[in-house]
Design a protein around this motif. Structure first.
Motif, PDB file in Angstrom:
ATOM      1  N   GLU A  24       0.831  -1.206   0.000  1.00  0.00           N
ATOM      2  CA  GLU A  24       0.000   0.000   0.000  1.00  0.00           C
ATOM      3  C   GLU A  24       0.863   1.253   0.000  1.00  0.00           C
ATOM      4  OE1 GLU A  24      -3.061   0.877   3.069  1.00  0.00           O
ATOM      5  OE2 GLU A  24      -3.701  -1.162   2.624  1.00  0.00           O
ATOM      6  N   HIS A  25       1.872   1.246   0.835  1.00  0.00           N
ATOM      7  CA  HIS A  25       2.775   2.393   0.946  1.00  0.00           C
ATOM      8  C   HIS A  25       3.527   2.613  -0.364  1.00  0.00           C
ATOM      9  CE1 HIS A  25       5.214   5.373   3.004  1.00  0.00           C
ATOM     10  NE2 HIS A  25       6.305   4.777   2.560  1.00  0.00           N
ATOM     11  N   ASP A  26       3.977   1.529  -0.978  1.00  0.00           N
ATOM     12  CA  ASP A  26       4.696   1.631  -2.243  1.00  0.00           C
ATOM     13  C   ASP A  26       3.785   2.192  -3.341  1.00  0.00           C
ATOM     14  OD1 ASP A  26       7.155   1.117  -3.799  1.00  0.00           O
ATOM     15  OD2 ASP A  26       5.867  -0.297  -4.871  1.00  0.00           O
ATOM     16  N   LYS A  27       2.538   1.737  -3.395  1.00  0.00           N
ATOM     17  CA  LYS A  27       1.585   2.249  -4.392  1.00  0.00           C
ATOM     18  C   LYS A  27       1.311   3.735  -4.165  1.00  0.00           C
ATOM     19  CE  LYS A  27      -0.749  -2.097  -5.313  1.00  0.00           C
ATOM     20  NZ  LYS A  27      -2.007  -2.846  -5.195  1.00  0.00           N
ATOM     21  N   TYR A  28       1.197   4.129  -2.905  1.00  0.00           N
ATOM     22  CA  TYR A  28       0.985   5.534  -2.563  1.00  0.00           C
ATOM     23  C   TYR A  28       2.164   6.380  -3.064  1.00  0.00           C
ATOM     24  CZ  TYR A  28       1.980   9.426   0.626  1.00  0.00           C
ATOM     25  OH  TYR A  28       2.365  10.625   1.156  1.00  0.00           O
ATOM     26  N   LEU A  29       3.390   5.915  -2.815  1.00  0.00           N
ATOM     27  CA  LEU A  29       4.564   6.666  -3.248  1.00  0.00           C
ATOM     28  C   LEU A  29       4.682   6.712  -4.768  1.00  0.00           C
ATOM     29  CD1 LEU A  29       7.231   5.509  -0.633  1.00  0.00           C
ATOM     30  CD2 LEU A  29       6.010   7.695  -0.715  1.00  0.00           C
ATOM     31  N   GLU A  30       4.309   5.615  -5.437  1.00  0.00           N
ATOM     32  CA  GLU A  30       4.347   5.589  -6.901  1.00  0.00           C
ATOM     33  C   GLU A  30       3.332   6.582  -7.475  1.00  0.00           C
ATOM     34  OE1 GLU A  30       4.101   2.458 -10.635  1.00  0.00           O
ATOM     35  OE2 GLU A  30       3.396   1.813  -8.668  1.00  0.00           O
ATOM     36  N   GLN A  37       5.408  14.176 -11.387  1.00  0.00           N
ATOM     37  CA  GLN A  37       5.955  14.264 -12.741  1.00  0.00           C
ATOM     38  C   GLN A  37       4.961  14.934 -13.683  1.00  0.00           C
ATOM     39  OE1 GLN A  37       7.437  10.570 -14.355  1.00  0.00           O
ATOM     40  NE2 GLN A  37       7.577  11.407 -16.416  1.00  0.00           N
ATOM     41  N   LEU A  38       3.687  14.584 -13.573  1.00  0.00           N
ATOM     42  CA  LEU A  38       2.647  15.186 -14.405  1.00  0.00           C
ATOM     43  C   LEU A  38       2.597  16.698 -14.199  1.00  0.00           C
ATOM     44  CD1 LEU A  38       0.109  14.752 -16.272  1.00  0.00           C
ATOM     45  CD2 LEU A  38      -1.201  14.711 -14.137  1.00  0.00           C
ATOM     46  N   ILE A  39       2.665  17.116 -12.957  1.00  0.00           N
ATOM     47  CA  ILE A  39       2.627  18.547 -12.638  1.00  0.00           C
ATOM     48  C   ILE A  39       3.844  19.247 -13.215  1.00  0.00           C
ATOM     49  CG2 ILE A  39       2.796  20.217 -10.735  1.00  0.00           C
ATOM     50  CD1 ILE A  39       1.077  18.189  -9.096  1.00  0.00           C
ATOM     51  N   GLU A  40       5.023  18.685 -12.996  1.00  0.00           N
ATOM     52  CA  GLU A  40       6.251  19.317 -13.465  1.00  0.00           C
ATOM     53  C   GLU A  40       6.310  19.402 -14.986  1.00  0.00           C
ATOM     54  OE1 GLU A  40       9.332  17.079 -11.492  1.00  0.00           O
ATOM     55  OE2 GLU A  40       9.079  18.211  -9.630  1.00  0.00           O
ATOM     56  N   GLU A  41       5.737  18.419 -15.681  1.00  0.00           N
ATOM     57  CA  GLU A  41       5.750  18.434 -17.144  1.00  0.00           C
ATOM     58  C   GLU A  41       4.733  19.416 -17.732  1.00  0.00           C
ATOM     59  OE1 GLU A  41       5.128  14.370 -18.275  1.00  0.00           O
ATOM     60  OE2 GLU A  41       7.192  13.801 -17.815  1.00  0.00           O
ATOM     61  N   SER A  51       5.778  20.928  -6.253  1.00  0.00           N
ATOM     62  CA  SER A  51       5.152  19.869  -7.045  1.00  0.00           C
ATOM     63  C   SER A  51       5.138  18.552  -6.274  1.00  0.00           C
ATOM     64  CB  SER A  51       5.832  19.716  -8.402  1.00  0.00           C
ATOM     65  OG  SER A  51       7.170  19.322  -8.258  1.00  0.00           O
ATOM     66  N   GLU A  52       6.189  18.272  -5.517  1.00  0.00           N
ATOM     67  CA  GLU A  52       6.212  17.064  -4.693  1.00  0.00           C
ATOM     68  C   GLU A  52       5.159  17.135  -3.594  1.00  0.00           C
ATOM     69  OE1 GLU A  52      10.123  16.206  -3.192  1.00  0.00           O
ATOM     70  OE2 GLU A  52      10.932  15.879  -5.199  1.00  0.00           O
ATOM     71  N   ALA A  53       5.016  18.300  -2.979  1.00  0.00           N
ATOM     72  CA  ALA A  53       4.007  18.474  -1.928  1.00  0.00           C
ATOM     73  C   ALA A  53       2.601  18.268  -2.497  1.00  0.00           C
ATOM     74  CB  ALA A  53       4.134  19.854  -1.294  1.00  0.00           C
ATOM     75  N   ILE A  54       2.357  18.786  -3.690  1.00  0.00           N
ATOM     76  CA  ILE A  54       1.053  18.607  -4.332  1.00  0.00           C
ATOM     77  C   ILE A  54       0.844  17.136  -4.677  1.00  0.00           C
ATOM     78  CG2 ILE A  54      -0.312  19.145  -6.386  1.00  0.00           C
ATOM     79  CD1 ILE A  54       1.127  21.917  -6.381  1.00  0.00           C
ATOM     80  N   GLY A  55       1.875  16.484  -5.199  1.00  0.00           N
ATOM     81  CA  GLY A  55       1.780  15.065  -5.535  1.00  0.00           C
ATOM     82  C   GLY A  55       1.452  14.214  -4.322  1.00  0.00           C
ATOM     83  N   LEU A  56       2.117  14.478  -3.205  1.00  0.00           N
ATOM     84  CA  LEU A  56       1.852  13.737  -1.973  1.00  0.00           C
ATOM     85  C   LEU A  56       0.449  14.013  -1.450  1.00  0.00           C
ATOM     86  CD1 LEU A  56       5.293  14.161  -0.181  1.00  0.00           C
ATOM     87  CD2 LEU A  56       4.317  12.028  -1.055  1.00  0.00           C
ATOM     88  N   LEU A  57       0.032  15.280  -1.506  1.00  0.00           N
ATOM     89  CA  LEU A  57      -1.305  15.651  -1.040  1.00  0.00           C
ATOM     90  C   LEU A  57      -2.385  14.917  -1.827  1.00  0.00           C
ATOM     91  CD1 LEU A  57      -3.233  17.552   0.614  1.00  0.00           C
ATOM     92  CD2 LEU A  57      -3.074  19.094  -1.335  1.00  0.00           C
ATOM     93  N   LEU A  58      -2.261  14.936  -3.152  1.00  0.00           N
ATOM     94  CA  LEU A  58      -3.268  14.275  -3.985  1.00  0.00           C
ATOM     95  C   LEU A  58      -3.237  12.759  -3.823  1.00  0.00           C
ATOM     96  CD1 LEU A  58      -3.112  16.454  -7.223  1.00  0.00           C
ATOM     97  CD2 LEU A  58      -4.779  16.548  -5.362  1.00  0.00           C
TER      98      LEU A  58
END
Length: 96
Positions: A24-30, A37-41, A51-58
């Motif tokens: 579960e944790h690995d899927k969350y991190l992936e 990556q989507l945000i940065e691109e 962008s990392e903070a947004i990725g983790l939040l979502l």
């Protein structure tokens, strides 16, 4: 001395006694990494930490986000507390 099976998440080094929690944790991190990556691109000039903070939040709110996408947008505004999966204590991990 006893033997304890542990699962190591290679993305962040977290160790788990339960395989399901580790997966579960690995899927969350992936998911968080892919969102980042989507945000940065797609948003030129965004700060990597933001962008990392947004990725983790979502990724943390993925279930609420899915409900919002299915027609319940107010779900995203509900109070939320992310409970990180239980990892092994560093001292316990050092003994294994």
């Amino acid at each position: 001395m006893s033997v304890v099976a542990v699962w190591l998440c290679d993305r962040d080094g977290s160790m788990f006694e339960d395989r399901k929690l580790a997966e579960e944790h690995d899927k969350y991190l992936e998911l968080a990494a892919n969102i980042t990556q989507l945000i940065e691109e797609n948003i030129p000039g965004i700060d990597e930490q933001q962008s990392e903070a947004i990725g983790l939040l979502l990724a943390q709110r993925r279930e609420l986000l899915a409900k919002a996408c299915k027609g319940k947008p107010d779900e995203l505004l509900q109070p939320f507390t992310y409970e990180k999966p239980v990892t092994l204590n560093a001292s316990v991990a050092a003994k294994t």
